[in-house]
Design a protein around this motif. Structure first.
Motif, short mmCIF file in Angstrom:
data_model
loop_
_atom_site.label_atom_id
_atom_site.label_comp_id
_atom_site.label_asym_id
_atom_site.label_seq_id
_atom_site.Cartn_x
_atom_site.Cartn_y
_atom_site.Cartn_z
N PHE A 49 0.86 -1.19 0.00
CA PHE A 49 0.00 0.00 0.00
C PHE A 49 0.89 1.24 0.00
O PHE A 49 1.83 1.33 0.80
CB PHE A 49 -0.90 0.03 1.25
CG PHE A 49 -1.97 -1.01 1.25
CD1 PHE A 49 -3.21 -0.76 0.65
CD2 PHE A 49 -1.75 -2.26 1.84
CE1 PHE A 49 -4.19 -1.74 0.66
CE2 PHE A 49 -2.73 -3.23 1.85
CZ PHE A 49 -3.96 -2.97 1.25
N THR A 50 0.62 2.17 -0.91
CA THR A 50 1.39 3.42 -0.94
C THR A 50 0.43 4.61 -0.97
O THR A 50 -0.71 4.48 -1.44
CB THR A 50 2.32 3.49 -2.17
OG1 THR A 50 1.52 3.45 -3.37
CG2 THR A 50 3.31 2.34 -2.18
N GLN A 51 0.90 5.73 -0.47
CA GLN A 51 0.08 6.94 -0.47
C GLN A 51 0.98 8.16 -0.62
O GLN A 51 2.09 8.19 -0.07
CB GLN A 51 -0.73 7.05 0.83
CG GLN A 51 -1.69 8.23 0.83
CD GLN A 51 -2.54 8.30 2.09
OE1 GLN A 51 -2.18 7.76 3.12
NE2 GLN A 51 -3.70 8.96 1.99
N LYS A 52 0.50 9.14 -1.39
CA LYS A 52 1.26 10.38 -1.58
C LYS A 52 0.83 11.37 -0.51
O LYS A 52 -0.36 11.69 -0.39
CB LYS A 52 0.98 10.94 -2.98
CG LYS A 52 2.00 11.95 -3.43
CD LYS A 52 1.83 12.27 -4.92
CE LYS A 52 2.95 13.19 -5.39
NZ LYS A 52 2.87 13.44 -6.85
N MET A 53 1.79 11.85 0.29
CA MET A 53 1.49 12.78 1.39
C MET A 53 2.63 13.78 1.52
O MET A 53 3.78 13.49 1.16
CB MET A 53 1.35 12.02 2.72
CG MET A 53 0.32 10.93 2.72
SD MET A 53 0.29 10.06 4.31
CE MET A 53 -0.58 11.25 5.34
N ASP A 54 2.31 14.96 2.06
CA ASP A 54 3.37 15.95 2.33
C ASP A 54 4.28 15.45 3.44
O ASP A 54 5.49 15.57 3.38
CB ASP A 54 2.76 17.31 2.73
CG ASP A 54 2.07 17.98 1.54
OD1 ASP A 54 2.48 17.68 0.39
OD2 ASP A 54 1.13 18.76 1.75
N LYS A 55 3.66 14.86 4.46
CA LYS A 55 4.41 14.28 5.59
C LYS A 55 3.53 13.23 6.26
O LYS A 55 2.31 13.25 6.10
CB LYS A 55 4.82 15.36 6.59
CG LYS A 55 3.68 16.15 7.19
CD LYS A 55 4.19 17.21 8.15
CE LYS A 55 3.01 17.98 8.76
NZ LYS A 55 3.46 19.01 9.72
N PRO A 56 4.11 12.31 7.02
CA PRO A 56 3.30 11.26 7.67
C PRO A 56 2.27 11.85 8.63
O PRO A 56 2.54 12.86 9.29
CB PRO A 56 4.35 10.43 8.43
CG PRO A 56 5.65 10.74 7.79
CD PRO A 56 5.55 12.14 7.29
N ASN A 57 1.12 11.20 8.70
CA ASN A 57 0.10 11.59 9.67
C ASN A 57 0.65 11.29 11.07
O ASN A 57 1.02 10.15 11.36
CB ASN A 57 -1.18 10.78 9.41
CG ASN A 57 -2.33 11.17 10.32
OD1 ASN A 57 -2.16 11.36 11.51
ND2 ASN A 57 -3.52 11.29 9.73
N PRO A 58 0.71 12.28 11.97
CA PRO A 58 1.31 12.05 13.30
C PRO A 58 0.58 11.02 14.15
O PRO A 58 1.15 10.45 15.07
CB PRO A 58 1.27 13.44 13.96
CG PRO A 58 0.24 14.21 13.19
CD PRO A 58 0.26 13.67 11.81
N LYS A 59 -0.70 10.75 13.81
CA LYS A 59 -1.48 9.79 14.61
C LYS A 59 -1.45 8.38 14.01
O LYS A 59 -1.35 7.39 14.76
CB LYS A 59 -2.93 10.27 14.73
CG LYS A 59 -3.10 11.51 15.61
CD LYS A 59 -4.57 11.87 15.75
CE LYS A 59 -4.74 13.09 16.66
NZ LYS A 59 -6.16 13.48 16.78
N THR A 60 -1.57 8.30 12.68
CA THR A 60 -1.71 6.97 12.07
C THR A 60 -0.77 6.73 10.89
O THR A 60 -0.95 5.79 10.13
CB THR A 60 -3.16 6.76 11.59
OG1 THR A 60 -3.52 7.86 10.74
CG2 THR A 60 -4.13 6.67 12.76
#
Length: 408
Positions: A49-60
């Motif tokens: 599983f991959t996802q494009k994000m600015d930075k990791p979600n601090p919670k999950t």
């Protein structure tokens, strides 16, 4: 007739994110390596599983929608383990374990688990246990119920499996005890190193699974464990080797890896001391690996971290028998010819020709290709160090004999 016991692999999925610092291509390289790590640990990767994000979600770590997608896939396919490519914070690990209701590991945890499997000697086991406890300490809150529910398997070897009731105080006490034990062994090993006299020391360094142990066996005529898995050997092996009557000490060291857990760098200090105290490094590179240039960079960074990047080094490009350049169609007007299309001869004309004083050699350790050239380069480098250390020997013995290399 005795039936062979069927090996049951844990079903795992991998999760990684594409950021400004990590392109999709780079992420896939990391996930390829993470899959190899998972296989080494005894798992089978079912999906990524991959996802494009600015930075990791601090919670999950990943976004809400992606997490729901992973959760659904886990439930439908009876997945045992979810492995994240980056180190999770204690809060992320706790939240993910709660929502996904299965075993959640990160790259660090996975590498520590492989080390726990591979540790053979008491010293290696102590080093791994220390690293595991240091990783575990900030993650104690909310972790024990999860561990209780998921006994055994990948990521569960060592302290988590047998000491569910451990609290922070006991863990800290255990860390202090292990550190003291390692300090004692380090002193003993330091004395052993000093007892080896002023003999020239050569250390094999390189990424994991590049063929260091195979080369050690070929040069030192010793039997060091070899396997096509990551971190096949953890303990340092030292052999006395003689080339043309010139003796030196050759040591095999633990393989390096990208995103090497800091806990391991600290706990494997003594193993890395073999590198720090070496006079000459043989930096082994698997040239058949598509990411070998990244591997070189990772090893150089770790050498820099342990203040060993200024040592005399011979670059040994191994596995030339397995190297395959991608085919390039000269009539293709769209595809650009890049380094992945280079032949070995073309690689030799690149930056590789500028390594030190022409200090690079291309070999196959398994097929003994170009071994005489390697032995000659090692002999010349060791002899240079030997003469600077014992200048009188140069007058007493201007030329060493021409005997073949052997181990004593």
């Amino acid at each position: 007739m005795i039936e062979k016991e069927e090996i049951i692999y844990e079903k795992a999925v991998l999760v990684g994110i594409i950021t400004q610092q990590q392109s999709e291509e780079k992420l896939q390289e990391y996930l390829d390596e993470l899959e190899f790590l998972t296989q080494t640990a005894g798992g089978e990767v079912i999906k990524r599983f991959t996802q494009k994000m600015d930075k990791p979600n601090p919670k999950t770590f990943v976004g809400t929608g992606k997490l729901e997608e992973i959760e659904l896939y886990i439930a439908e396919n009876k997945i045992d383990t979810v492995i994240f490519d980056d180190e999770l914070s204690p809060a992320q690990q706790k939240n993910l374990s709660k929502q996904l209701d299965c075993k959640v590991l990160d790259r660090t945890n996975l590498i520590l688990d492989i080390f726990a499997q591979r540790a053979q000697t008491s010293y290696a086991r102590t080093q791994v246990e220390l690293a595991q406890f240091q990783y575990l300490l900030p993650r104690l809150t909310g972790m024990w119920t999860h561990l209780e529910r998921q006994r055994g398997g990948i990521g569960m070897r060592g302290p988590g499996e047998t000491e569910i009731e451990t609290d922070r105080r006991i863990v800290r006490d255990r860390i202090a005890l292990l550190k003291e034990k390692i300090r004692t062994i380090d002193k003993q090993m330091s004395v052993q190193r000093s007892n080896r006299g002023a003999m020239v020391r050569v250390a094999l360094v390189g990424y994991t699974n590049v063929g260091k142990s195979t080369l050690m066996n070929a040069l030192g005529k010793s039997e060091v464990f070899v396997e096509n898995k990551l971190f096949a050997t953890l303990d340092t092996t030292v052999r006395k080797v003689v080339i043309k009557n010139l003796p030196f000490l050759l040591s095999d060291t633990v393989g390096f890896i990208r995103k090497l857990p800091t806990q391991l760098v600290e706990s494997f200090k003594s193993t890395l001391d073999e590198v720090r105290e070496a006079d000459l490094l043989l930096h082994i590179v698997d040239i058949s690996h598509p990411d070998f240039e990244d591997h070189i960079e990772s090893v150089n960074q770790i050498l820099k971290d342990i203040k060993s990047d200024d040592k005399s080094t011979i670059m040994v490009f191994n596995k030339i028998d397995a190297y395959k350049a991608e085919k390039f169609d000269e009539e293709d007007l769209i595809t650009e010819r890049t380094s992945k299309h280079y032949s070995i001869e073309e690689w030799k004309k690149t930056w590789m020709s500028k390594v030190g004083e022409n200090n690079s050699v291309f070999i196959s350790a398994t097929e003994k290709k170009n071994f005489e050239e390697l032995r000659q380069k090692v002999y010349e480098a060791v002899r240079k160090i030997h003469i600077s250390r014992f200048p009188y020997n140069n007058f007493l013995y201007p030329e060493y004999g021409e005997n073949d290399a052997h181990e004593e």
